[in-house]
Design a protein around this motif. Structure first.
Motif, mmCIF file in Angstrom:
data_model
loop_
_atom_site.group_PDB
_atom_site.id
_atom_site.type_symbol
_atom_site.label_atom_id
_atom_site.label_comp_id
_atom_site.label_asym_id
_atom_site.label_seq_id
_atom_site.Cartn_x
_atom_site.Cartn_y
_atom_site.Cartn_z
ATOM 1 N N UNK A 331 -17.482 31.152 40.545
ATOM 2 C CA UNK A 331 -18.566 30.396 41.176
ATOM 3 C C UNK A 331 -19.878 31.175 41.145
ATOM 4 N N UNK A 332 -19.791 32.498 41.304
ATOM 5 C CA UNK A 332 -20.997 33.333 41.274
ATOM 6 C C UNK A 332 -21.703 33.215 39.925
ATOM 7 N N UNK A 333 -20.950 33.308 38.825
ATOM 8 C CA UNK A 333 -21.563 33.227 37.501
ATOM 9 C C UNK A 333 -22.135 31.842 37.232
ATOM 10 N N UNK A 334 -21.408 30.814 37.660
ATOM 11 C CA UNK A 334 -21.918 29.457 37.472
ATOM 12 C C UNK A 334 -23.240 29.278 38.215
ATOM 13 N N UNK A 335 -23.311 29.800 39.448
ATOM 14 C CA UNK A 335 -24.564 29.710 40.206
ATOM 15 C C UNK A 335 -25.645 30.576 39.577
ATOM 16 N N UNK A 337 -26.242 31.197 36.510
ATOM 17 C CA UNK A 337 -26.848 30.551 35.343
ATOM 18 C C UNK A 337 -28.059 29.706 35.749
ATOM 19 N N UNK A 338 -27.999 29.127 36.956
ATOM 20 C CA UNK A 338 -29.061 28.220 37.404
ATOM 21 C C UNK A 338 -30.087 28.886 38.325
ATOM 22 N N UNK A 339 -29.979 30.210 38.516
ATOM 23 C CA UNK A 339 -30.943 30.874 39.387
ATOM 24 C C UNK A 339 -32.365 30.676 38.869
ATOM 25 N N UNK A 340 -33.300 30.309 39.722
ATOM 26 C CA UNK A 340 -34.686 30.159 39.272
ATOM 27 C C UNK A 340 -35.334 31.521 39.061
ATOM 28 N N UNK A 341 -36.215 31.591 38.088
ATOM 29 C CA UNK A 341 -36.934 32.833 37.817
ATOM 30 C C UNK A 341 -37.957 33.100 38.918
ATOM 31 N N UNK A 342 -38.148 34.382 39.217
ATOM 32 C CA UNK A 342 -39.178 34.774 40.153
ATOM 33 C C UNK A 342 -38.898 34.442 41.607
ATOM 34 N N UNK A 343 -37.629 34.214 41.959
ATOM 35 C CA UNK A 343 -37.263 33.888 43.355
ATOM 36 C C UNK A 343 -36.278 34.938 43.853
ATOM 37 N N UNK A 344 -36.757 36.019 44.477
ATOM 38 C CA UNK A 344 -35.870 37.099 44.905
ATOM 39 C C UNK A 344 -34.773 36.664 45.870
ATOM 40 N N UNK A 345 -35.071 35.685 46.756
ATOM 41 C CA UNK A 345 -34.084 35.280 47.759
ATOM 42 C C UNK A 345 -32.818 34.767 47.093
ATOM 43 N N UNK A 346 -32.956 33.981 46.033
ATOM 44 C CA UNK A 346 -31.784 33.455 45.333
ATOM 45 C C UNK A 346 -30.969 34.586 44.717
ATOM 46 N N UNK A 347 -31.654 35.587 44.164
ATOM 47 C CA UNK A 347 -30.963 36.729 43.582
ATOM 48 C C UNK A 347 -30.250 37.533 44.661
ATOM 49 N N UNK A 348 -30.861 37.646 45.842
ATOM 50 C CA UNK A 348 -30.222 38.355 46.955
ATOM 51 C C UNK A 348 -28.943 37.643 47.398
ATOM 52 N N UNK A 349 -28.977 36.319 47.419
ATOM 53 C CA UNK A 349 -27.779 35.571 47.812
ATOM 54 C C UNK A 349 -26.641 35.804 46.818
ATOM 55 N N UNK A 350 -26.967 35.834 45.531
ATOM 56 C CA UNK A 350 -25.942 36.117 44.537
ATOM 57 C C UNK A 350 -25.413 37.541 44.696
ATOM 58 N N UNK A 351 -26.317 38.491 44.985
ATOM 59 C CA UNK A 351 -25.906 39.876 45.187
ATOM 60 C C UNK A 351 -24.971 39.994 46.390
ATOM 61 N N UNK A 416 -21.498 32.973 29.505
ATOM 62 C CA UNK A 416 -20.361 33.192 28.601
ATOM 63 C C UNK A 416 -19.258 34.012 29.261
ATOM 64 N N UNK A 417 -19.571 34.739 30.335
ATOM 65 C CA UNK A 417 -18.591 35.612 30.991
ATOM 66 C C UNK A 417 -17.606 34.853 31.872
ATOM 67 N N UNK A 418 -17.873 33.573 32.150
ATOM 68 C CA UNK A 418 -16.968 32.791 32.996
ATOM 69 C C UNK A 418 -15.563 32.744 32.407
ATOM 70 N N UNK A 419 -15.472 32.714 31.094
ATOM 71 C CA UNK A 419 -14.171 32.584 30.445
ATOM 72 C C UNK A 419 -13.247 33.742 30.796
ATOM 73 N N UNK A 420 -13.798 34.931 31.027
ATOM 74 C CA UNK A 420 -12.966 36.088 31.363
ATOM 75 C C UNK A 420 -12.265 35.891 32.709
ATOM 76 N N UNK A 421 -12.952 35.300 33.666
ATOM 77 C CA UNK A 421 -12.359 35.103 34.989
ATOM 78 C C UNK A 421 -11.343 33.964 34.985
ATOM 79 N N UNK A 422 -11.628 32.920 34.230
ATOM 80 C CA UNK A 422 -10.701 31.789 34.180
ATOM 81 C C UNK A 422 -9.386 32.196 33.515
ATOM 82 N N UNK A 423 -9.479 32.807 32.345
ATOM 83 C CA UNK A 423 -8.262 33.216 31.635
ATOM 84 C C UNK A 423 -7.514 34.296 32.408
ATOM 85 N N UNK A 424 -8.243 35.259 32.963
ATOM 86 C CA UNK A 424 -7.595 36.314 33.740
ATOM 87 C C UNK A 424 -6.844 35.765 34.938
ATOM 88 N N UNK A 425 -7.420 34.781 35.619
ATOM 89 C CA UNK A 425 -6.752 34.182 36.778
ATOM 90 C C UNK A 425 -5.457 33.494 36.373
#
Length: 448
Positions: A331-335, A337-351, A416-425
């Motif tokens: 879910x983190x990687x999917x979100x 992908x859609x993070x807006x540029x120049x918005x630190x708050x969104x990046x902090x939430x992902x962090x 592209x990294x989502x595939x690693x988590x899906x297959x690994x799970x």
């Protein structure tokens, strides 16, 4: 008090002393992973490579055209290939001779020295930076083979989840502490009378000094154990033992099945960790202060996450908790992908989300694997584990680098990294861990 009681008490006290020393290697080396690999080196090496690039944005190591923005990811991949060649040999020699500690010291100080030398990375010296990254990253991977191999020796089966989680918590604590100091230096570099570039190089070099200084604690407290099958420990003997180890692992197919699952999902984790700063700086346009603050947030929450997930494992079992964390990673990687540029708050939430699952997913994977290792073969099997942890995690950075090379978009690279988590799970869910522990000849904990 009987003599047996006194002996048991002395043995327990000795193990606690070793455990405390063991925690401090995470405290020592995690600063490299945090300050160097996650925060500073990616964006800084990319800027150095851009200084050396041609008008089309390419550098030409050995005559091969490479986008400047892919140099860091490719260097990480090369470092892991080097580690793959060295780690199995080191693990086999450690188990053959029983001398883990001298090998741990050698690997740690090679890595710490290479990291300290990053102070000299400036101008257009991207090849120097790539070389130091390869040496430091490979040395870290080799040292972790030996460090992880101590876990089955210093902790009883029922306490390994807790001991492993505390080790990760120590590491994230040191990472957070040093990042605070880095943030003070970087944001106030003018008041300290140094340029921004010099401040970054000081932060890089200080991680190497920290790594070397605190490695002294585990080297004083950990002890080598006598081996039941001693050998000469020569290089040839090590390779022969490695071949025997690989043949032996075929007799434990469920252990191999776990390693395959871990190889895949951890490849995704390691790539997110190493490429997050480049994604934030190059794709989202965030400044270095924002990136440092975000990674500091990851470190703080990772301490709570590692300890919290360790407690959850006692209730729900390590396997279930790991699977839950992998769903969150997806879910983190999917979100992301859609993070807006120049918005630190969104990046902090992902962090923040990354911090809550990062330490626990890695700590529980390490402790779960420790149950699957036949007694007396800890370093050999943990060399295979470390190949999965860092040694074979070359595919994620390579995919990330190639995705950017082909598309010029870091968003395409991150998704592209989502595939690693899906297959690994999927692969992890199919591993019968209780049967695997029993097949390795180890006692099966009540909750795993």
């Amino acid at each position: 008090m009987t003599a047996d009681t006194v002996e048991r008490a002395d043995g327990a006290s000795s193990l606690r002393r070793e455990q405390h020393g063991w925690y401090f290697y995470d405290f020592a080396c995690s600063v490299y992973s945090t300050s160097v690999l996650t925060v500073f080196l990616g964006p800084y090496l990319t800027s150095v490579a851009k200084n050396a690039a041609d008008a089309e944005g390419f550098v030409h190591p050995l005559g091969v055209p490479v986008r400047a923005g892919s140099v860091f990811a490719y260097a990480v991949s090369v470092s892991i290939v080097v580690a793959v060649l060295v780690m199995p040999l080191v693990g086999a020699v450690a188990d053959r001779t029983g001398r883990k500690k001298p090998l741990l010291a050698a690997a740690a100080y090679v890595g710490a020295t290479a990291t300290t030398c990053m102070f000299f990375l400036d101008g257009d010296r991207y090849l120097l930076g790539a070389l130091l990254l390869v040496v430091a990253n490979a040395a870290l991977a080799v040292s972790m083979v030996l460090y992880n191999a101590y876990l089955p020796q210093i902790a009883e089966p029922d306490e390994r989840d807790a001991v492993s989680s505390r080790g990760w918590a120590f590491g994230y604590t040191s990472g957070a502490l040093v990042l605070v100091l880095n943030l003070v230096l970087y944001t106030g570099h003018d008041s300290f009378g140094v340029s921004e570039s010099t401040a970054v190089r000081i932060c890089l070099a200080s991680a190497g000094l920290w790594w070397g200084a605190f490695t002294l604690v585990p080297l004083r407290r950990l002890r080598d154990r006598a081996v039941e099958r001693p050998g000469e420990g020569a290089v040839g003997t090590g390779w022969r033992q490695l071949m025997a180890t690989l043949r032996d692992m075929r007799r434990h197919p469920m252990t191999l099945a776990f390693l395959l699952a871990y190889l895949i999902y951890n490849d995704g984790i390691q790539t997110v960790i190493s490429q997050a700063s480049i994604y934030g700086s190059e794709e989202l346009g965030l400044d270095q202060t924002t990136l440092i603050t975000a990674v500091l947030l990851v470190q703080i929450l990772a301490v709570a996450g590692a300890l919290g997930m360790g407690r959850m494992a006692r209730v729900y079992g390590a396997k279930r908790v790991i699977l839950g964390s992998l769903a969150v990673w997806t879910l983190i990687l999917a979100a992301g992908y859609f993070l807006p540029a120049g918005v630190p708050v969104a990046f902090y939430l992902m962090a923040a989300a990354i911090g809550l699952v990062l330490g626990g997913s890695q700590a529980l994977s390490r402790s779960l694997f420790s149950h699957l290792v036949p007694s007396g073969k800890e370093a050999e099997y943990f060399s295979a584990y470390e190949m999965s942890d860092r040694g074979l995690s070359w595919l994620g950075p390579l995919v990330f680098g190639l995705a950017f090379q082909l598309t010029g978009s870091y968003r395409d690279a991150i998704i592209s990294l989502v595939v690693f988590f899906v297959i690994g799970s999927v692969l992890l869910a199919r591993v019968p861990v209780k049967a695997a522990i029993a097949a390795a000849g180890n006692p099966v904990p009540d909750r795993i």
